[in-house]
Enzyme design. Structure first.
Site, PDB file in Angstrom:
ATOM      1  N   ASP A 180     -43.542  96.338  38.627  1.00  0.00           N
ATOM      2  CA  ASP A 180     -42.104  96.376  38.355  1.00  0.00           C
ATOM      3  C   ASP A 180     -41.836  95.789  36.973  1.00  0.00           C
ATOM      4  O   ASP A 180     -42.343  94.710  36.638  1.00  0.00           O
ATOM      5  CB  ASP A 180     -41.354  95.577  39.423  1.00  0.00           C
ATOM      6  N   ASN A 188     -31.607  98.846  29.546  1.00  0.00           N
ATOM      7  CA  ASN A 188     -30.620  99.931  29.552  1.00  0.00           C
ATOM      8  C   ASN A 188     -29.258  99.471  29.044  1.00  0.00           C
ATOM      9  O   ASN A 188     -28.593 100.162  28.263  1.00  0.00           O
ATOM     10  CB  ASN A 188     -30.478 100.498  30.968  1.00  0.00           C
ATOM     11  N   HIS A 193     -29.883 104.096  27.727  1.00  0.00           N
ATOM     12  CA  HIS A 193     -30.808 104.713  28.682  1.00  0.00           C
ATOM     13  C   HIS A 193     -31.946 105.462  27.987  1.00  0.00           C
ATOM     14  O   HIS A 193     -33.033 105.591  28.564  1.00  0.00           O
ATOM     15  CB  HIS A 193     -30.042 105.653  29.615  1.00  0.00           C
ATOM     16  N   ASP A 197     -35.773 105.001  28.957  1.00  0.00           N
ATOM     17  CA  ASP A 197     -36.738 106.062  29.263  1.00  0.00           C
ATOM     18  C   ASP A 197     -38.013 105.896  28.446  1.00  0.00           C
ATOM     19  O   ASP A 197     -39.125 106.117  28.945  1.00  0.00           O
ATOM     20  CB  ASP A 197     -36.123 107.440  28.981  1.00  0.00           C
ATOM     21  N   GLU A 224     -37.687 101.653  38.118  1.00  0.00           N
ATOM     22  CA  GLU A 224     -38.651 101.028  37.222  1.00  0.00           C
ATOM     23  C   GLU A 224     -39.861 100.486  37.981  1.00  0.00           C
ATOM     24  O   GLU A 224     -40.628  99.687  37.457  1.00  0.00           O
ATOM     25  CB  GLU A 224     -37.995  99.892  36.429  1.00  0.00           C
TER      26      GLU A 224
END
Length: 326
Positions: A180, A188, A193, A197, A224
């Site tokens: 994680d 973000n 965003h 990504d 994530e």
């Protein structure tokens, strides 16, 4: 003429076999010759030949029987079979086709007809290859996360039960690790965003680079979160892999619009070892939940660390935790 379609000629008559071989080699084909169906099956085990020319009348295993045996075998590629026969009645031809032959040739063999029928077979084989490639690509798209290139949840649900069954059957360990990204929401929120990504793609690549190719596999488990499946890996092996990956991720920076982002990550792992814990009944959900509990421990202790434990009920060893100075 294509050389990627080796042809197996099966005929107990040396003269006929030599004649067909000469025609085909002159046209540029690779040709292998055997004297009966039994040798043909053995040769196909040694080297796959997508085209088989077989005589009808042969000792031990005749042509129709060879066709049936080839069709019964499971192969990744199709075998195109030409049945050669002196029989030319409709009943015999239908019987030969029902046995699994794709086409037939009647004796005496004429070179032009032989090559024409071989080329027909090649067109069919090329079409089969194109369809298989298209199906493989569709299959890959259906099991792959488009952003990261990792496998998706559908693939996890399909494959992990098989991995667990194999682990149980042979009494070998199996581990899963949930990875994680720490504080991913802030990436973000702060950088957008698109930057998020980019971070996800880099993180997934780092994970895939730390596992064994064609043995371990990585799934995008959540936004994530990534789940790593480690066959033949015990508790200590899972911890070592996770710690190595954690260090790599911490060292590598991610550049987004000229901004260098440094991320940390947490890893929770769980292992089941059927050979050590008898017939303990651990399901896929239990194994993943055990890893998730270890990930939760990492978050409780400040993130950027590794924690692993056994997934076997009643046998939970003390978690193994690795921390950093962060």
């Amino acid at each position: 003429m294509p050389t990627d379609f080796p042809i197996l000629v099966v005929d107990d008559d040396a003269v006929t076999r030599a004649l067909i071989t000469r025609y085909l080699k002159k046209a540029g084909f690779e040709v292998l010759g055997v004297v009966n169906g039994k040798e043909a099956l053995a040769q196909l085990e040694r080297q796959f030949c997508p085209i088989v020319l077989t005589d009808w009348m042969m000792p031990e295993i005749d042509g129709p029987a060879l066709c049936r045996l080839i069709r019964e075998k499971k192969t990744d590629r199709y075998v195109y079979i030409l049945l050669i026969t002196a029989r030319d009645s409709k009943t015999d031809i239908v019987s030969g086709l029902h046995s699994g032959a794709d086409d037939y040739l009647t004796k005496p063999i004429h070179s032009a007809e032989l090559l024409a029928r071989i080329n027909t077979g090649i067109r069919i084989l090329r079409l089969e290859q194109s369809l298989k490639q298209a199906n493989d690509e569709i299959r890959l798209l259906s099991i792959t996360d488009p952003l990261t290139g990792c496998f998706n949840r559908a693939y996890l649900n399909e494959r992990l039960p098989r991995e667990m069954e194999r682990s149980r059957r042979y009494g070998h360990p199996l581990s899963v690790v949930i990875a994680d990204i720490d504080h991913f929401k802030s990436v973000n929120d702060t950088h957008g965003h698109q930057a998020g990504d980019t971070v996800l793609r880099h993180f997934a690549l780092d994970l895939r680079n730390q596992v064994r190719q064609d043995v371990d596999w990585v799934v995008r488990y959540g936004g994530e979160e990534f789940l790593i499946v480690l066959p033949e890996t015990d508790l200590d092996g899972a911890r070592i892999m996770a710690e190595r990956a954690r260090q790599v991720v911490c060292r590598n920076t991610v550049t987004c619009d000229d901004v260098e982002l440094c991320i940390t990550c947490s890893f929770g792992g769980a292992t089941v070892h059927w050979g050590r814990h008898g017939d303990a009944d651990v399901s896929m959900d239990q194994l993943i939940n055990a890893a998730d509990r270890q990930l939760y421990l990492c978050k409780e202790k400040g993130r950027d660390r590794v924690s692993v434990a056994s997934a076997v009920p009643g046998n939970p060893p003390a978690p193994s935790v690795s921390t950093t100075g962060s």
